[in-house]
Design a protein around this motif. Sequence first.
Motif, short mmCIF file in Angstrom:
data_model
loop_
_atom_site.label_atom_id
_atom_site.label_comp_id
_atom_site.label_asym_id
_atom_site.label_seq_id
_atom_site.Cartn_x
_atom_site.Cartn_y
_atom_site.Cartn_z
N ILE A 116 14.27 12.07 -9.26
CA ILE A 116 13.33 12.88 -7.86
C ILE A 116 13.64 13.53 -7.58
CG2 ILE A 116 12.56 12.31 -4.97
CD1 ILE A 116 12.89 9.86 -5.39
N ARG A 131 11.27 4.78 -1.61
CA ARG A 131 9.53 5.06 -2.63
C ARG A 131 8.76 3.66 -1.44
NH1 ARG A 131 7.43 6.58 -7.30
NH2 ARG A 131 6.27 7.41 -5.58
N SER A 171 2.65 3.79 4.83
CA SER A 171 2.83 5.11 4.48
C SER A 171 3.16 6.75 5.62
CB SER A 171 2.44 5.68 3.88
OG SER A 171 0.61 6.21 4.34
N ALA A 178 7.07 7.99 5.89
CA ALA A 178 6.28 9.68 5.99
C ALA A 178 7.70 10.00 7.34
CB ALA A 178 5.62 10.27 5.93
N LEU A 203 8.33 13.20 4.95
CA LEU A 203 7.90 12.76 3.92
C LEU A 203 6.66 14.38 4.12
CD1 LEU A 203 7.10 10.09 2.38
CD2 LEU A 203 10.01 11.51 1.20
N SER A 204 6.38 15.12 3.50
CA SER A 204 5.14 15.63 3.81
C SER A 204 3.86 15.16 3.84
CB SER A 204 4.91 16.74 3.42
OG SER A 204 4.74 16.65 1.71
N ALA A 218 1.31 15.34 1.89
CA ALA A 218 1.38 16.00 0.65
C ALA A 218 2.27 14.84 -0.29
CB ALA A 218 1.48 17.26 -0.68
N ALA A 219 3.29 14.63 0.38
CA ALA A 219 4.11 13.02 -0.57
C ALA A 219 3.61 12.28 -0.06
CB ALA A 219 5.78 13.86 -0.20
N GLN A 220 3.49 12.05 1.34
CA GLN A 220 2.94 10.90 1.86
C GLN A 220 1.66 10.12 0.84
OE1 GLN A 220 2.12 10.76 5.55
NE2 GLN A 220 -0.06 8.85 5.50
N VAL A 242 0.96 10.73 -2.39
CA VAL A 242 1.75 10.32 -3.48
C VAL A 242 2.51 8.79 -3.71
CG1 VAL A 242 3.63 11.06 -4.95
CG2 VAL A 242 2.06 13.44 -4.26
N GLU A 243 2.90 8.92 -2.45
CA GLU A 243 3.61 7.46 -2.08
C GLU A 243 2.52 6.40 -1.89
OE1 GLU A 243 6.53 6.52 -2.52
OE2 GLU A 243 7.00 8.88 -2.98
#
Length: 502
Positions: free
Chosen positions: A176, A440, A465, A469, A474-475, A477-479, A481-482
């Motif tokens: 990652i 994740r 999610s 986050a 998590l940002s 955007a990252a949330q 993605v997950e």
Amino acid sequence: LVERNDLAKGASGASTGMIHGGIRYLRYDVHTTKMACTDSGFIQKIAPHLLFRIPFLVPVARPPPGSHVKTLFDIVYLELAEVFFEAYDKYQPLKRGKPHTRLTREEALALEPGLNPNILGAVTMDEWGIDPMRLVVENAIDATENSAIVKTYTELVAFSKDAAGKVVGVVIEDRIGGQRESHSAPLVVNATGAWGPRTAALAGAWYRLRPGKGVHIVYPHRISNFGIAMDSADGRQMFFLPHENGTIVGTTDDDYYGDLDNPRATEDEVKYILQGARRVFPSIDKHRMSRTYVGIRPTLWAWAKNEDRLSREHEIYDHAPQGVPGLLSVCGGKLAAYRQLAEEVSNVVAARVGNTTPCSTHERPLPGAEEKVDLDAWTRSLTARSRLGVARMAFRHGARTTRMLEAIAADPRQGAHTCRCEPVCEAEVRYAAKAELTTRLVDVRRRTRLGMGACGGTRCLARASQLLAEERALSPAAQLVELGDAMTARFIGRRPVLEGAN
């Protein structure tokens, strides 16, 4: 411990979910049956909260038509079946199993009316079900609590060697973040399952496996409260069993030459399993399939043997004779005897580094089994639905459920159900994110079974999610993605059971 993906991402998490004795191995591999029954007894002692008994019916089908002495043949056929189960009864005390019982046709149909009525009778047995992903996770958590370092989503890049060619460590990379690290060790153990030969090759060592593909079909509800043994068209024994809140049917066993990282079930394999199930339970087609899952067994190599006849024993290879000292490889084995395999490997490592302390993993409880679960005290004042949620939580976490109950007491909002199919509350998701080696969103499923019910994550992954986050900072955007990756992972298993999928 360096794990390329998440814990239980491979064959261990994709097993049939039984710590069973392996009755079918009695025909050609008695030692495996005895070893599995023995280790099953130990696993029940160290992780009682994870196990549940599954009663089985083994229908005895009528022999092929054409016999001239049909009545006599029928009697002999049923007697032979009972003799086989009497042999299995010798190993039942090792795993606290119950002795078999012979049932008439009428008795069997009274217990399970859905059975094919064209049977001579049935024989009973029982096995132990388990959540294999929780078992793997709790072993890893236990290791960390005894000073081990566990790194998930971390890939082995290379082995380090000294001037004499001895393996003295590894170079690993965070998949990652991309960071690389070097670690030294007096011994390195390659326990990467079906990926094992590929891993050993990085050090210049080799061995062979016969990877076998196992496909299961999952139904989102109980079809029967009995497990039912069945045969496929080619004679392989398969199971149709109640498991957790659903039903599992499988499994296949075919040589696999494909991509180890992305095994997929096919429509043909689904039809093959259903064909066997339909023969003993004709109404199976009335029930809606939910998904499939696939695992690749690291089966020991043998030539000119049918896949179903390959040994389920394990081997430990020392690569020193190949000019690669310092590297051990482990292959074969089965979930039901995982602890025995781990003990044998640890004994080899301990002897090499001068550790004479005897193994005690057959006695020491895994996380959650340190204390007896007092479910009645925990749920006495709760509503029926809340009692169900706590009971399911206790099955997954044992005595450590109190940590989530304390979080709910401090913030009642954490008692809300994120996943209603299983059910899973917010406190459990947060606990998994903080304390159970979770990286994740897809990992949360393996810790809590979130998204494994009828909705397949449709109703719960979005909220989960958000919780992940918050816990992992998590940002947005990252949330997303997950969430997207978790939804995709759930769909992959559903495609093969969609009518007419290409």
